[in-house]
Design an enzyme around this catalytic site. Sequence first.
Site, PDB file in Angstrom:
ATOM      1  N   GLU A  74      34.983  44.411  51.023  1.00 12.62           N
ATOM      2  CA  GLU A  74      36.427  44.223  50.876  1.00 12.62           C
ATOM      3  C   GLU A  74      37.197  45.415  51.409  1.00 12.62           C
ATOM      4  OE1 GLU A  74      38.387  45.093  46.941  1.00 12.62           O
ATOM      5  OE2 GLU A  74      36.371  44.574  46.239  1.00 12.62           O
TER       6      GLU A  74
ATOM      7  N   ARG B 227      44.011  41.619  50.401  1.00 13.05           N
ATOM      8  CA  ARG B 227      42.708  42.109  50.844  1.00 13.05           C
ATOM      9  C   ARG B 227      42.220  41.326  52.063  1.00 13.05           C
ATOM     10  NH1 ARG B 227      44.081  44.909  47.292  1.00 13.05           N
ATOM     11  NH2 ARG B 227      42.939  45.706  45.500  1.00 13.05           N
TER      12      ARG B 227
ATOM     13  N   HIS C  49      45.118  38.614  45.602  1.00 14.33           N
ATOM     14  CA  HIS C  49      43.990  39.236  44.894  1.00 14.33           C
ATOM     15  C   HIS C  49      42.900  38.236  44.550  1.00 14.33           C
ATOM     16  CE1 HIS C  49      41.877  41.973  42.061  1.00 14.33           C
ATOM     17  NE2 HIS C  49      42.286  42.853  42.972  1.00 14.33           N
TER      18      HIS C  49
END
Length: 147
Positions: free
Chosen positions: A104, A119, A138
């Site tokens: 990530e 992300r 998220h």
Amino acid sequence: MSPRRFLSRVLCPALLLGVLAACDTPSSGDRAGQAQTRTSTTARATRDPHSGLPFIAAADLPPEGQRTLRLIRAGGPFPYRKDGSTFGNREGILPRRSSGGYREYTVPTPGEGDRGARRIVCAAVSPPDAECYYSADHYASFRRIRP
């Protein structure tokens, strides 16, 4: 209402619509229809066939996402300590991979004092841009970044 009137008011329009729909279907000898079919089957898919997730073009990412993607492709350096750490896929939205199969990376959010919610997650074993996903929320949802 008499049966004849019923037929003329209800079934005739329905039959007419069916005939018109059949007229729109190109015959096997219709070259223009064949070209149109070929074009539609070669059009770019809107969903990734592997993950089933919708595609997003790199150019459609927010500017911060485009910068993060360039950093991933270049191998860093990354501005956040957690960038490049293992993503566990606990949500189960991305295709299954063995443990440590995803990494990530933070996509900064203007005005946020911390890492924010955005992300990019990439498969760890493939080239950095071969299988990457963008999440603006998220990990609640993802879009496959078109390779």
